[in-house]
Motif scaffolding. Structure first.
Motif, PDB file in Angstrom:
ATOM      1  N   MET A 342      12.325   0.274 -29.331  1.00  0.00           N
ATOM      2  CA  MET A 342      13.467   0.249 -30.257  1.00  0.00           C
ATOM      3  C   MET A 342      14.758  -0.143 -29.536  1.00  0.00           C
ATOM      4  O   MET A 342      15.594  -0.865 -30.059  1.00  0.00           O
ATOM      5  N   LEU A 343      14.882   0.335 -28.285  1.00  0.00           N
ATOM      6  CA  LEU A 343      16.111   0.089 -27.536  1.00  0.00           C
ATOM      7  C   LEU A 343      16.014  -1.162 -26.658  1.00  0.00           C
ATOM      8  O   LEU A 343      16.936  -1.468 -25.899  1.00  0.00           O
ATOM      9  N   GLY A 344      14.895  -1.869 -26.752  1.00  0.00           N
ATOM     10  CA  GLY A 344      14.767  -3.129 -26.034  1.00  0.00           C
ATOM     11  C   GLY A 344      14.471  -2.975 -24.554  1.00  0.00           C
ATOM     12  O   GLY A 344      14.844  -3.840 -23.745  1.00  0.00           O
ATOM     13  N   GLY A 345      13.807  -1.886 -24.179  1.00  0.00           N
ATOM     14  CA  GLY A 345      13.523  -1.675 -22.759  1.00  0.00           C
ATOM     15  C   GLY A 345      12.113  -1.180 -22.550  1.00  0.00           C
ATOM     16  O   GLY A 345      11.208  -1.430 -23.356  1.00  0.00           O
ATOM     17  N   ASN A 346      11.935  -0.479 -21.438  1.00  0.00           N
ATOM     18  CA  ASN A 346      10.618   0.008 -21.034  1.00  0.00           C
ATOM     19  C   ASN A 346      10.619   1.528 -20.898  1.00  0.00           C
ATOM     20  O   ASN A 346      11.677   2.153 -20.766  1.00  0.00           O
ATOM     21  N   LEU A 347       9.392   2.074 -20.874  1.00  0.00           N
ATOM     22  CA  LEU A 347       9.239   3.502 -20.626  1.00  0.00           C
ATOM     23  C   LEU A 347       9.943   3.871 -19.315  1.00  0.00           C
ATOM     24  O   LEU A 347       9.850   3.119 -18.333  1.00  0.00           O
ATOM     25  N   TYR A 348      10.629   4.966 -19.289  1.00  0.00           N
ATOM     26  CA  TYR A 348      11.386   5.515 -18.146  1.00  0.00           C
ATOM     27  C   TYR A 348      12.702   4.792 -17.891  1.00  0.00           C
ATOM     28  O   TYR A 348      13.378   5.084 -16.897  1.00  0.00           O
ATOM     29  N   ASP A 349      13.070   3.842 -18.742  1.00  0.00           N
ATOM     30  CA  ASP A 349      14.435   3.317 -18.655  1.00  0.00           C
ATOM     31  C   ASP A 349      15.404   4.436 -19.044  1.00  0.00           C
ATOM     32  O   ASP A 349      14.996   5.447 -19.635  1.00  0.00           O
TER      33      ASP A 349
END
Ligand code: MG
Length: 360
Positions: A342-349
């Motif tokens: 949803m936020l346009g990133g990856n897990l643990y960002d």
């Protein structure tokens, strides 16, 4: 005054109290997102039951109650799959409260109490070294190190399925967690704006909503709180009134701060002269609805000029888009794939969202 779920009030710092909706996600709006989150609750349930067994081991029906919790909450989750609109609305905080209600009905008081105590004690041992390391840093590097420390601490989370598995696999260290933090720019990165505001001078009064027991509050948030105290900010630290997963409780925070004060003079002095206050939030969930806080924290917030919301539940799953009348800092690590997407990133960002009061 005792805070109950009946006398909770709105946080006076909300910029648009009538328009405020705490939940970032509407689980009725998107079938795939709803299924994802129902799966999260299903996947987490066996681990929760293990904690129930451990916390209730002194009783002779611990196994029966853990099994019954799995049966009742599991059945409710399946029912929500079949009839998601049975309440007219559906969001994550509602499902968290359903889970808590099943535990209350089964006389399960606080399944994470043993692990919270254990993690608090372990983190306490590491705190002097973490503080010494921060104190030795040049002033212009310390703020970023403090923020990175809050991200590393927030990785220690028994409520998220991704990090929960790492705990069950034998845990990981705070230093490893710190080294693993995404390099800047972060997924949401207002650090430069925060640093500019920080350089102008201290805030007058900060309200700090903390998240998990153990490394999160102890090694992530306490160093940031201590730095604010040293700069002259009055800090109110606010934790849950009632149990929710491994979130530190208001009643647990008192002895924990005292234990820190035993070796740290900044915390000790601030507790003694009232510049560090501990006020219960009134909250009973791993997320927070700021329309439902304790009258005490509402009163203490009236003259605050900084609000800090820490943790995925308080800063992303709820309140990510909420606006406030004072400067607001939202700090968290993303531990669910759906939120990362949803936020346009990856897990643990990680997110460091800083909004100046009145500028929205
Ligand atoms: Mg939590």
């Amino acid at each position: 005054m005792t805070t109950t779920t009946d006398n909770r009030v709105a946080l006076p710092l909300l910029a648009e109290p009538d328009a405020y909706r705490c939940n970032t996600l509407d689980l009725l709006a998107d079938d795939a997102i709803r299924e994802y989150w129902l799966d999260v609750f299903v996947d987490h349930l066996p681990s929760l039951c293990q904690h129930v067994l451990r916390a209730e081991a002194h009783t002779d029906d611990a196994q029966a109650r853990a099994d019954e919790l799995a049966r009742r909450f599991g059945a409710q989750l399946e029912d929500l799959r079949d009839r998601p609109d049975q309440f007219g609305e559906l969001d994550i905080i509602m499902i968290c409260r359903m889970r808590e209600k099943h535990m209350r009905d089964l006389n399960i008081a606080d399944p994470y109490a043993p692990v919270k105590a254990q993690e608090n004690a372990a983190a306490l041992e590491l705190l002097p070294d973490v503080l010494a390391e921060l104190d030795a840093m040049p002033d212009d590097q310390r703020l970023q190190a403090l923020i990175v420390g809050t991200f590393a601490g927030n990785k220690f989370d028994l409520g998220a399925t991704s990090t929960n598995k790492q705990f069950d696999d034998g845990g990981f260290s705070f230093h490893d967690a710190r080294d693993s933090i995404q390099a800047r720019p972060w997924m949401i990165d207002d650090f430069d704006a925060l640093a500019v505001r920080w350089a102008i001078g201290p805030h007058r009064k900060a309200i700090v909503f903390v998240d998990n027991a153990g490394a999160d509050v102890t090694l992530g948030m306490i160093p940031l709180i201590r730095e604010m105290l040293r700069r002259g900010t009055h800090v109110v630290v606010t934790a849950n009134t009632k149990p929710a997963l491994n979130d530190i409780l208001h009643d647990e925070l008192g002895p924990h701060l005292k234990a820190i004060a035993a070796f740290d003079s900044t915390i000790a002095d601030a507790l003694n002269d009232g510049r560090l206050e501990r006020i219960e939030s009134g909250n009973d969930a791993p997320l927070v609805n700021l329309n439902q806080v304790s009258p005490q924290i509402a009163a203490a917030s009236q003259d605050a000029d900084l609000l800090i919301l820490e943790g995925m539940g308080r800063a992303i799953e709820t309140n990510l888009y909420a606006r406030f009348t004072c400067d607001t800092l939202k700090l968290a690590m993303v531990k669910e794939e759906q939120l990362a997407t949803m936020l346009g990133g990856n897990l643990y960002d990680v997110i460091c969202k800083f909004e100046a009061g009145g500028s929205q």
